[in-house]
Design an enzyme around this catalytic site. Sequence first.
Site, PDB file in Angstrom:
ATOM      1  CG  HIS A   1      -8.622  29.043  11.188  1.00 10.59           C
ATOM      2  ND1 HIS A   1      -8.477  28.382  12.382  1.00 10.59           N
ATOM      3  CD2 HIS A   1      -8.258  28.153  10.231  1.00 10.59           C
ATOM      4  CE1 HIS A   1      -8.010  27.151  12.166  1.00 10.59           C
ATOM      5  NE2 HIS A   1      -7.874  26.988  10.862  1.00 10.59           N
TER       6      HIS A   1
ATOM      7  CG  ASP B   1      -7.693  25.309   7.180  1.00 12.40           C
ATOM      8  OD1 ASP B   1      -8.010  25.809   8.277  1.00 12.40           O
ATOM      9  OD2 ASP B   1      -6.572  24.830   6.957  1.00 12.40           O
TER      10      ASP B   1
HETATM   11 ZN    ZN Z   1      -5.608  22.520  10.659  1.00 10.31          ZN
END
Ligand code: ZN
Length: 387
Positions: A61, A283
């Site tokens: 992200h 992540d």
């Molecule tokens: Zn996710």
Amino acid sequence: MLLLKNADIYGPAPVGRADILAAGGRIVALEPGIRIPDSYVETFDAAGLIAVPGFIDGHVHITGGGGEGGYATRTPELVLSDAIRGGVTTIVGCLGTDGVTRSLAALLAKARGLDAEGISTFMYTGYYAVPVRTLTGSIEQDLLLIDKIVGVGEVALSDHRSTQPTFDEFARLAAEARRGGILSGKAGVVNVHMGDGRRGLSLLRRILDETEIPPTQLLPTHVNRNPTLFQEAIAYAKTGGQVDLTTSTVPAFLEEGEVACGRGLCAMLDAGVDASLITFTSDGQGSIPDFDEQGRLRGLQVGRVTSLFAAVRDAVLQARVPLATALQVVTANPARILKLRGKGELAAGADADIVLLEPETLEINGVIARGRWLMKTREVVAKGTFE
Ligand code: ZN
């Protein structure tokens, strides 16, 4: 030009002791005893170090994630040195739960920024929701018109935060990603966020059973988040499905049954899963809520890109997975699954993305991206614009 001498090379398969010559951001030769006059080349003696391909982190992200505890819990953007410390030279950025205050335009700009700062970046279009929000109007157009877009995701299934898509909606999305991928020569992979819900991987299995879409189109992630899903993922992978394990975690999650990636890789291999079907992603910059024993929110942590290689190291040093096999899940496998050409391997013609590891401890000693030093002899030597 840069000449690395006498490294023990894993490309990720073991090559043995050799030299690597990089020029113009590419590896132009990989063989023992390369000789170039010093006036033409920077020579670095890598004797005693292991050279491996720069790591690919396929789910980060990069513009920040989270926000699931309100506005104050929106997580910060990735900065270049986060990636460098983790040996990550290629990133696929994505949005997550929030597709309103986080936009694909911002994601594309951030990806381009990191690229300009020295690493290679790609991105997924869409976010948790189905129908997905895209940049140009459709998944197919995004794949065909935006160079950096290599697939769609993370699309949420079996999760209380998903849009509860039906099978038909999900199948249509995968079909569009496939067509856009074929026409653009990209992977067009659907990166599927798996939640803890009882339906598990059922929609993915139905895609394989009831449509013509091949398993290479789907990449479910977070499959190590609980023991039930993990076992289901093993069965799914044994029928040819690709699976992605998430490396960012906190001790409380592991106590609740999340499967640590090093141990998880070992368990999948022991169960007979083909190693080429497994990837790890961090992540990174996603939020990790940290609860105490009474289930009270103690605070939020941020996923780290550095967890990616830490998990590979655990797989080798603790779970005794061979180094070449463990490296595959962050190099050759994601490069093949996401069709990232020139990435994930050390070979003549590949991009000069190289990580130097110390033997025994497997600590990261050096990082080179497109032929340029980002970390040298354990020191980060490149910084992001505002670092
Ligand atoms: Zn996710």
